[in-house]
Design a protein around this motif. Structure first.
Motif, PDB file in Angstrom:
ATOM      1  N   TYR A   4       0.878  -1.186  -0.139  1.00 44.77           N
ATOM      2  CA  TYR A   4       0.089   0.123  -0.002  1.00 44.77           C
ATOM      3  C   TYR A   4       0.818   1.280   0.004  1.00 44.77           C
ATOM      4  O   TYR A   4       1.762   1.245   0.775  1.00 44.77           O
ATOM      5  CB  TYR A   4      -0.950   0.075   1.542  1.00 44.77           C
ATOM      6  N   LEU A   6       1.415   5.278   0.538  1.00 48.85           N
ATOM      7  CA  LEU A   6       0.813   6.310   1.148  1.00 48.85           C
ATOM      8  C   LEU A   6       1.901   7.536   1.208  1.00 48.85           C
ATOM      9  O   LEU A   6       2.825   7.388   1.136  1.00 48.85           O
ATOM     10  CB  LEU A   6       0.448   5.831   2.528  1.00 48.85           C
ATOM     11  N   CYS A   8       2.048  11.207   3.446  1.00 49.32           N
ATOM     12  CA  CYS A   8       1.520  11.987   4.275  1.00 49.32           C
ATOM     13  C   CYS A   8       2.560  12.787   5.296  1.00 49.32           C
ATOM     14  O   CYS A   8       3.942  12.647   4.961  1.00 49.32           O
ATOM     15  CB  CYS A   8       0.555  11.209   5.756  1.00 49.32           C
ATOM     16  N   ILE A  92       5.583   4.417   2.689  1.00 50.67           N
ATOM     17  CA  ILE A  92       5.322   5.549   3.072  1.00 50.67           C
ATOM     18  C   ILE A  92       6.134   6.801   2.438  1.00 50.67           C
ATOM     19  O   ILE A  92       7.262   6.951   3.074  1.00 50.67           O
ATOM     20  CB  ILE A  92       4.891   5.517   4.446  1.00 50.67           C
ATOM     21  N   GLU A 114      -3.133   8.524   9.409  1.00 47.30           N
ATOM     22  CA  GLU A 114      -2.559   9.880   9.219  1.00 47.30           C
ATOM     23  C   GLU A 114      -2.857  10.796  10.302  1.00 47.30           C
ATOM     24  O   GLU A 114      -3.983  10.871  10.676  1.00 47.30           O
ATOM     25  CB  GLU A 114      -2.905  10.533   7.702  1.00 47.30           C
TER      26      GLU A 114
END
Length: 124
Positions: A4, A6, A8, A92, A114
């Motif tokens: 996944y 991401l 942030c 991430i 987040e």
């Protein structure tokens, strides 16, 4: 393994099933739900099989090369191909003043949240 992606500024990582925090203010390297992670060219492993597989893969990838550098594409390919049905990965990109990229391999029940910080100073 499923990865996944991401992006942030700040995040928490936890396993709601076991109520274990992996990343809150800092990363708990000894968390049972944490299998391993790569932070740029630094790697930390809690699973010997994953560590050995990565070291063998990386050695083959760099064999005969004089200039060795960390390769995110190779890491992503390795993780995607690694067969561990009870694990997932989070890639991430953390922004902000000290931006960095990290790839976590964790128990499949782990979630990332987040953290939204109020960036308004002295708002009227």
């Amino acid at each position: 393994m499923k990865i996944y992606n991401l992006a942030c500024d700040n995040f928490k990582m936890y396993n709601p099933k076991t109520r274990e925090a992996i990343v809150d203010e800092e990363c708990d390297d000894n968390a049972k739900s944490l299998i391993g992670y790569w932070l740029d060219d630094f790697a930390h492993f809690n699973d010997e099989n994953l560590q050995e597989a990565w070291e063998n893969y990386s050695e083959k990838l760099n064999r005969g090369k004089s200039d060795i550098y960390f390769n995110w594409k190779a890491l992503t390919k390795f993780v995607k191909q690694y067969n561990a049905p009870d694990w997932i990965a989070f890639h991430i990109n953390v922004g902000g003043y000290d931006s960095y990229t990290v790839l976590f391999v964790v128990d499949k029940n782990v979630e990332v949240e987040e953290i939204i910080e109020n960036k308004m100073d002295n708002a009227d």
